[in-house]
Scaffold this active site. Structure first.
Site, short mmCIF file in Angstrom:
data_model
loop_
_atom_site.label_atom_id
_atom_site.label_comp_id
_atom_site.label_asym_id
_atom_site.label_seq_id
_atom_site.Cartn_x
_atom_site.Cartn_y
_atom_site.Cartn_z
N ASP A 106 0.66 -1.15 0.06
CA ASP A 106 -0.13 -0.03 0.01
C ASP A 106 0.97 1.22 -0.02
O ASP A 106 1.51 1.55 0.97
CB ASP A 106 -0.78 0.27 1.35
CG ASP A 106 -1.95 -0.97 1.19
OD1 ASP A 106 -1.90 -2.14 0.35
OD2 ASP A 106 -3.19 -0.92 1.76
N LYS A 168 -7.14 3.26 -2.57
CA LYS A 168 -7.27 3.23 -1.22
C LYS A 168 -7.85 4.54 -0.80
O LYS A 168 -7.02 5.51 -1.07
CB LYS A 168 -6.15 2.50 -0.50
CG LYS A 168 -6.57 2.54 0.92
CD LYS A 168 -5.31 1.66 1.73
CE LYS A 168 -5.13 1.54 3.18
NZ LYS A 168 -4.14 1.36 3.84
N LYS A 197 -10.54 0.13 -2.25
CA LYS A 197 -10.33 -0.14 -0.84
C LYS A 197 -10.64 1.00 0.07
O LYS A 197 -10.33 2.06 -0.01
CB LYS A 197 -8.61 -0.61 -0.36
CG LYS A 197 -8.66 -0.98 0.99
CD LYS A 197 -7.35 -1.36 1.31
CE LYS A 197 -6.91 -1.45 2.72
NZ LYS A 197 -5.59 -1.88 3.21
#
Length: 248
Positions: A106, A168, A197
Protein backbone atom coordinates in the site's frame (compact mmCIF):
# COMPACT_ATOMS: atom_id res chain seq x y z
CA UNK A 1 -5.00 2.98 -21.24
CA UNK A 2 -7.18 1.27 -18.66
CA UNK A 3 -6.56 -2.10 -17.05
CA UNK A 4 -8.95 -5.01 -17.28
CA UNK A 5 -12.24 -4.10 -15.64
CA UNK A 6 -12.40 -5.27 -12.05
CA UNK A 7 -16.04 -4.62 -11.22
CA UNK A 8 -17.59 -7.94 -10.22
CA UNK A 9 -21.18 -8.71 -9.27
CA UNK A 10 -22.11 -7.54 -5.78
CA UNK A 11 -22.77 -10.51 -3.48
CA UNK A 12 -26.26 -10.73 -1.98
CA UNK A 13 -24.85 -11.69 1.41
CA UNK A 14 -21.57 -12.47 3.17
CA UNK A 15 -20.66 -15.26 5.58
CA UNK A 16 -18.17 -14.48 8.38
CA UNK A 17 -15.38 -16.08 6.31
CA UNK A 18 -16.40 -14.16 3.20
CA UNK A 19 -16.43 -10.95 5.23
CA UNK A 20 -12.97 -11.67 6.65
CA UNK A 21 -11.75 -12.24 3.08
CA UNK A 22 -12.54 -8.58 2.33
CA UNK A 23 -10.64 -7.14 5.31
CA UNK A 24 -7.01 -6.09 5.76
CA UNK A 25 -5.83 -5.73 9.35
CA UNK A 26 -2.62 -4.01 10.37
CA UNK A 27 -0.13 -3.01 13.02
CA UNK A 28 1.49 0.03 11.37
CA UNK A 29 1.63 2.59 14.17
CA UNK A 30 5.05 3.76 15.34
CA UNK A 31 4.58 2.12 18.75
CA UNK A 32 3.70 -1.37 17.52
CA UNK A 33 6.11 -3.97 18.88
CA UNK A 34 7.29 -7.43 17.88
CA UNK A 35 4.65 -8.84 20.24
CA UNK A 36 1.98 -6.84 18.38
CA UNK A 37 3.18 -8.25 15.06
CA UNK A 38 3.02 -11.79 16.42
CA UNK A 39 -0.49 -11.19 17.74
CA UNK A 40 -1.54 -9.68 14.40
CA UNK A 41 -0.29 -12.76 12.55
CA UNK A 42 -2.13 -15.11 14.93
CA UNK A 43 -5.40 -13.21 14.53
CA UNK A 44 -5.11 -12.86 10.75
CA UNK A 45 -4.47 -16.56 10.25
CA UNK A 46 -7.10 -17.72 12.76
CA UNK A 47 -9.84 -15.51 11.32
CA UNK A 48 -8.89 -15.78 7.64
CA UNK A 49 -8.41 -12.05 7.07
CA UNK A 50 -7.18 -11.52 3.52
CA UNK A 51 -4.10 -9.53 4.49
CA UNK A 52 -2.02 -8.41 7.45
CA UNK A 53 0.14 -5.29 7.12
CA UNK A 54 3.09 -4.21 9.26
CA UNK A 55 5.73 -1.50 9.04
CA UNK A 56 8.58 -2.33 6.64
CA UNK A 57 11.15 -3.53 9.19
CA UNK A 58 8.68 -6.12 10.51
CA UNK A 59 7.74 -7.61 7.12
CA UNK A 60 10.34 -10.44 7.31
CA UNK A 61 9.02 -11.41 10.76
CA UNK A 62 5.41 -11.35 9.59
CA UNK A 63 6.34 -13.41 6.53
CA UNK A 64 7.85 -16.04 8.86
CA UNK A 65 4.66 -16.19 10.93
CA UNK A 66 2.03 -16.37 8.16
CA UNK A 67 1.84 -19.66 6.25
CA UNK A 68 2.65 -19.30 2.56
CA UNK A 69 -0.26 -20.34 0.38
CA UNK A 70 -2.82 -19.79 3.13
CA UNK A 71 -5.77 -17.40 3.22
CA UNK A 72 -3.75 -14.42 4.50
CA UNK A 73 -1.39 -12.27 2.45
CA UNK A 74 1.60 -10.40 3.90
CA UNK A 75 1.60 -6.67 3.21
CA UNK A 76 3.45 -3.49 4.03
CA UNK A 77 3.37 0.25 3.35
CA UNK A 78 5.48 2.31 0.96
CA UNK A 79 6.20 6.02 1.46
CA UNK A 80 4.08 5.84 4.58
CA UNK A 81 2.33 7.80 5.95
CA UNK A 82 3.13 11.13 4.26
CA UNK A 83 3.81 10.09 0.65
CA UNK A 84 6.51 12.75 0.47
CA UNK A 85 9.45 10.40 -0.07
CA UNK A 86 11.40 10.68 -3.33
CA UNK A 87 10.45 8.26 -6.08
CA UNK A 88 13.84 6.54 -5.81
CA UNK A 89 13.24 5.94 -2.09
CA UNK A 90 9.75 4.58 -2.70
CA UNK A 91 11.07 2.22 -5.38
CA UNK A 92 13.88 1.02 -3.11
CA UNK A 93 11.48 0.47 -0.22
CA UNK A 94 8.92 -1.35 -2.36
CA UNK A 95 11.56 -3.55 -4.00
CA UNK A 96 13.02 -4.53 -0.63
CA UNK A 97 9.58 -5.32 0.79
CA UNK A 98 8.74 -7.54 -2.18
CA UNK A 99 12.10 -9.30 -1.83
CA UNK A 100 11.30 -9.87 1.86
CA UNK A 101 8.08 -11.65 0.98
CA UNK A 102 5.41 -8.94 0.91
CA UNK A 103 2.61 -10.07 -1.40
CA UNK A 104 0.91 -6.69 -1.73
CA UNK A 105 1.94 -3.14 -0.92
CA UNK A 106 0.00 0.00 0.00
CA UNK A 107 1.76 3.15 -1.24
CA UNK A 108 0.95 6.69 -0.18
CA UNK A 109 0.41 9.05 -3.10
CA UNK A 110 2.46 12.27 -3.12
CA UNK A 111 -0.27 14.55 -1.79
CA UNK A 112 1.81 17.73 -1.96
CA UNK A 113 2.65 17.22 -5.64
CA UNK A 114 -0.98 16.37 -6.41
CA UNK A 115 -2.24 19.52 -4.69
CA UNK A 116 0.45 21.52 -6.50
CA UNK A 117 -0.95 20.34 -9.82
CA UNK A 118 2.26 18.48 -10.65
CA UNK A 119 0.39 15.55 -12.14
CA UNK A 120 3.29 14.29 -14.25
CA UNK A 121 5.28 13.80 -11.05
CA UNK A 122 2.39 11.98 -9.36
CA UNK A 123 1.92 9.78 -12.41
CA UNK A 124 5.59 8.85 -12.84
CA UNK A 125 6.05 8.30 -9.07
CA UNK A 126 3.21 5.80 -9.07
CA UNK A 127 4.20 4.00 -12.26
CA UNK A 128 7.82 3.64 -11.13
CA UNK A 129 6.70 1.65 -8.08
CA UNK A 130 4.10 -0.37 -10.02
CA UNK A 131 6.74 -1.41 -12.54
CA UNK A 132 9.45 -2.07 -9.95
CA UNK A 133 7.41 -4.64 -8.03
CA UNK A 134 5.27 -6.22 -10.78
CA UNK A 135 3.53 -8.64 -10.52
CA UNK A 136 3.14 -7.80 -6.80
CA UNK A 137 -0.05 -5.70 -6.62
CA UNK A 138 0.08 -2.09 -5.47
CA UNK A 139 -2.68 -0.24 -3.66
CA UNK A 140 -2.41 3.55 -3.89
CA UNK A 141 -3.57 5.55 -0.85
CA UNK A 142 -5.14 8.96 -1.56
CA UNK A 143 -5.74 10.32 1.98
CA UNK A 144 -9.11 11.88 1.19
CA UNK A 145 -9.07 14.18 4.23
CA UNK A 146 -6.47 16.33 2.48
CA UNK A 147 -8.14 16.45 -0.94
CA UNK A 148 -10.93 18.41 -2.63
CA UNK A 149 -13.51 16.54 -4.68
CA UNK A 150 -11.74 17.58 -7.88
CA UNK A 151 -8.42 16.35 -6.51
CA UNK A 152 -10.05 13.05 -5.56
CA UNK A 153 -11.30 12.63 -9.14
CA UNK A 154 -7.91 13.59 -10.59
CA UNK A 155 -5.98 11.25 -8.32
CA UNK A 156 -8.41 8.38 -8.93
CA UNK A 157 -8.05 8.78 -12.69
CA UNK A 158 -4.24 8.64 -12.40
CA UNK A 159 -4.43 5.48 -10.28
CA UNK A 160 -6.84 3.90 -12.77
CA UNK A 161 -4.27 4.32 -15.55
CA UNK A 162 -1.14 3.48 -13.53
CA UNK A 163 -1.26 -0.29 -13.49
CA UNK A 164 -1.99 -0.32 -9.75
CA UNK A 165 -4.45 -2.90 -8.45
CA UNK A 166 -6.40 -0.73 -6.01
CA UNK A 167 -7.14 2.83 -5.04
CA UNK A 168 -7.39 3.20 -1.25
CA UNK A 169 -9.19 6.01 0.52
CA UNK A 170 -6.76 6.76 3.33
CA UNK A 171 -4.22 5.65 5.90
CA UNK A 172 -6.77 5.70 8.70
CA UNK A 173 -4.52 8.21 10.49
CA UNK A 174 -6.62 11.29 9.73
CA UNK A 175 -9.62 12.23 11.88
CA UNK A 176 -12.24 12.09 9.13
CA UNK A 177 -13.92 8.80 8.27
CA UNK A 178 -14.48 7.51 4.75
CA UNK A 179 -17.95 8.52 3.52
CA UNK A 180 -20.17 6.97 0.83
CA UNK A 181 -20.17 10.32 -1.01
CA UNK A 182 -16.36 10.35 -1.32
CA UNK A 183 -16.32 6.67 -2.24
CA UNK A 184 -18.82 7.29 -5.02
CA UNK A 185 -16.50 9.95 -6.49
CA UNK A 186 -13.71 7.38 -6.65
CA UNK A 187 -15.83 4.49 -7.92
CA UNK A 188 -17.47 6.56 -10.64
CA UNK A 189 -14.07 7.88 -11.76
CA UNK A 190 -12.19 4.58 -11.91
CA UNK A 191 -15.20 2.85 -13.53
CA UNK A 192 -14.00 -0.63 -12.67
CA UNK A 193 -10.43 -0.12 -13.97
CA UNK A 194 -9.04 -0.74 -10.48
CA UNK A 195 -10.53 -2.12 -7.29
CA UNK A 196 -11.41 0.14 -4.37
CA UNK A 197 -10.28 -0.25 -0.76
CA UNK A 198 -12.07 1.76 1.94
CA UNK A 199 -10.13 2.55 5.08
CA UNK A 200 -10.73 4.88 8.00
CA UNK A 201 -13.57 5.01 10.51
CA UNK A 202 -15.37 1.85 9.32
CA UNK A 203 -17.02 0.52 12.45
CA UNK A 204 -20.28 -1.25 11.53
CA UNK A 205 -21.67 -4.05 9.40
CA UNK A 206 -24.17 -1.54 7.98
CA UNK A 207 -21.30 0.61 6.70
CA UNK A 208 -19.61 -2.40 5.13
CA UNK A 209 -22.83 -3.54 3.42
CA UNK A 210 -23.45 -0.06 2.02
CA UNK A 211 -19.89 0.22 0.72
CA UNK A 212 -19.98 -3.26 -0.86
CA UNK A 213 -23.15 -2.18 -2.67
CA UNK A 214 -21.24 0.83 -4.01
CA UNK A 215 -18.49 -1.43 -5.33
CA UNK A 216 -15.85 -1.58 -2.58
CA UNK A 217 -13.99 -4.91 -2.61
CA UNK A 218 -11.52 -4.42 0.24
CA UNK A 219 -11.56 -2.78 3.65
CA UNK A 220 -8.88 -1.62 6.03
CA UNK A 221 -10.30 -1.99 9.52
CA UNK A 222 -8.88 -1.74 13.04
CA UNK A 223 -7.97 -5.26 14.16
CA UNK A 224 -10.19 -5.41 17.25
CA UNK A 225 -13.11 -3.88 15.35
CA UNK A 226 -12.56 -6.32 12.46
CA UNK A 227 -12.70 -9.33 14.80
CA UNK A 228 -15.83 -7.94 16.48
CA UNK A 229 -17.51 -7.41 13.10
CA UNK A 230 -16.82 -10.99 12.02
CA UNK A 231 -18.36 -12.18 15.32
CA UNK A 232 -21.37 -9.90 14.77
CA UNK A 233 -21.81 -11.32 11.28
CA UNK A 234 -21.80 -14.87 12.66
CA UNK A 235 -24.52 -13.90 15.16
CA UNK A 236 -26.87 -12.55 12.47
CA UNK A 237 -29.93 -14.59 11.39
CA UNK A 238 -28.58 -17.36 9.17
CA UNK A 239 -25.05 -16.29 10.06
CA UNK A 240 -24.80 -14.01 7.02
CA UNK A 241 -24.66 -10.26 6.42
CA UNK A 242 -27.33 -9.09 3.97
CA UNK A 243 -25.68 -6.78 1.42
CA UNK A 244 -28.74 -5.97 -0.68
CA UNK A 245 -30.16 -3.42 1.76
CA UNK A 246 -33.51 -5.22 1.59
CA UNK A 247 -33.48 -6.76 5.08
CA UNK A 248 -34.41 -4.97 8.32
Amino acid sequence: MHNTRHRSPTPASLSPRELAALIDISAVQAFHTEADVRELADIAVAEGFIAAHVLPNFVPLLRSLVPTGGLTLVGGPVGFPSGGHTTRTKVAEATELAANGAQELDMMINVGRLKSGDLDYVRSDMRAVVEAIAPVPLKVILELAHLTDDEIRTASAIVAESGAAFVKTGTGWTPSATTPEKLKLIIDTVDGAVEVKASGGIRSLESIAAMVRLGVTRFGINTKVAVDLVRECAALPGGRLDVTGMAG
